[in-house]
Enzyme design. Structure first.
Site, PDB file in Angstrom:
ATOM      1  N   TYR A 158      96.075  37.317  54.201  1.00  0.00           N
ATOM      2  CA  TYR A 158      94.279  37.472  55.120  1.00  0.00           C
ATOM      3  C   TYR A 158      93.165  38.447  55.085  1.00  0.00           C
ATOM      4  CZ  TYR A 158      90.416  37.562  58.084  1.00  0.00           C
ATOM      5  OH  TYR A 158      89.325  37.749  58.922  1.00  0.00           O
ATOM      6  N   SER A 170      85.670  41.414  56.782  1.00  0.00           N
ATOM      7  CA  SER A 170      86.130  41.034  58.421  1.00  0.00           C
ATOM      8  C   SER A 170      86.280  43.185  58.039  1.00  0.00           C
ATOM      9  CB  SER A 170      87.903  40.578  58.465  1.00  0.00           C
ATOM     10  OG  SER A 170      88.265  41.208  59.252  1.00  0.00           O
ATOM     11  N   LYS A 223      90.140  38.861  51.665  1.00  0.00           N
ATOM     12  CA  LYS A 223      88.701  39.211  52.412  1.00  0.00           C
ATOM     13  C   LYS A 223      88.174  40.149  50.667  1.00  0.00           C
ATOM     14  CE  LYS A 223      87.231  37.036  55.625  1.00  0.00           C
ATOM     15  NZ  LYS A 223      86.692  35.473  55.342  1.00  0.00           N
TER      16      LYS A 223
END
Length: 338
Positions: free
Chosen positions: A150, A125, A154
């Site tokens: 989050y 991402s 990644k």
């Protein structure tokens, strides 16, 4: 070749399965159905004429993953989508995000490193860049301290893959994508979040059709032309095709390094208000929205430099913002049977 697509009934996963099947790959899907519906299989079959093999499995289950690979020893590559993916939710439930996004990755890599050769494509991402200082964002942009759990999962995922490929026969491509939107032109598959949508476009389409009372615009005091956040919105079908291009590169042995990284976006940023205005124009529906406080973890702007993906992968985003918004609206109408 047989490719495992984890999270293959999800939004990006299902569109990628379609593109893989249309390019002649055999696909097996693993999904735990925590944020997807089994009915997506019918949509995939409706588009391609092929019903992919499906296994319901929670990838946090180490023994389950081991057993799966024992039964499916002919898997040549993995495209790994299965993960929790909402920035806001990750701020509220960090432990869930670390467990859901790291443990499955470890379990998959443990099985893949036993193989003579394995190809791995990781759904990363643009959040790894944090608030980049220079736009558009290139792959050389520094990885910033993550602004959300989050985003951190990644970053950690990328680091784990880089370490493992150094000492194994796994080759990997990390695809850092920006904001996927839209739906397949057939309206047989699309984005179908369970519960309240965490992403802008399904919230817009659900508001337009009357499922949601109004759309919240998080902040109008950002340093952008209209005060709302800017993102790079890419049609999910273009994004799916980037995964096939990445897989083709690994399968053909064209990768120059054990781990390669590509930004996947359109190269153009659009603000939240620009998206709202474009949707109203495409759909003919006036949206009810209100400006609310900024959301924790959100950055001001992010859009991609796609030169590397264009030149090295031979891939380019082709579908316009209007086409993406129109397809998302048609999908919403079909889901609600309007």
């Amino acid at each position: 070749m047989k490719i495992l697509v984890t999270g293959g009934l999800g939004f990006i996963g299902s569109h990628t399965v379609v593109e893989l099947q249309e390019q002649g790959y055999e696909v097996v899907i693993v999904d735990d159905l925590s944020n997807a519906s089994i009915s997506v299989l019918e949509g995939i079959e409706g588009i391609t004429g092929i019903r992919p093999e499906f296994v319901q499995l929670d990838l946090r289950d180490k023994q389950g993953v081991f057993s799966f690979f024992q039964t499916n020893q002919d898997i040549d590559g993995v495209i790994h989508f299965a993960a929790s993916k909402a920035v806001g939710e990750s701020m509220q439930r960090p432990l869930m995000y670390y467990e859901n996004n790291i443990v499955p990755l470890l379990n998959l890599l443990k099985e893949l490193e036993k193989k003579e050769k394995a190809h791995f494509i990781f759904s990363s991402s643009c959040t790894v860049y944090g608030q980049a200082e220079v736009m558009p964002i290139t792959e050389e942009a520094p990885i910033q301290v993550a602004l959300s759990p989050y985003g951190n999962t990644k970053q950690i995922g990328e680091e784990i893959i880089t370490d493992v490929t150094r000492v194994s026969s796994i080759d990997a491509i990390l695809l850092r994508y920006f904001n996927p939107i839209g739906a397949h032109k057939s309206a047989l598959i699309g984005e179908l979040p369970i519960g309240v949508p965490q992403n802008l476009i399904p919230f817009i389409t659900q508001t337009a059709i009357g499922v949601r009372k109004e759309l919240s615009v998080f902040g109008e005091d950002y340093n952008t032309p209209d005060g709302t956040c800017i993102r790079d919105y890419i049609h999910v079908v273009d994004l799916a095709k980037a995964h096939v291009a990445a897989l083709d590169r690994l399968v053909k042995g064209e990768n120059i390094e054990k781990v390669e990284t590509f930004n996947v976006g359109t190269g153009k940023g659009s603000s939240v208000m620009e998206i709202i205005n474009a949707f109203e124009k495409v759909s003919g529906v006036k949206l009810h929205y209100k400006i609310v406080d900024r959301r924790e973890g959100d950055i001001t702007e992010a859009y991609a430099c796609t030169r590397k993906a264009n030149q090295v992968l031979g891939w380019k985003a082709e579908l316009s913002l209007e086409v993406a918004l129109d397809s998302a609206w048609k999908w919403e109408q079909k889901v609600r049977k309007h």
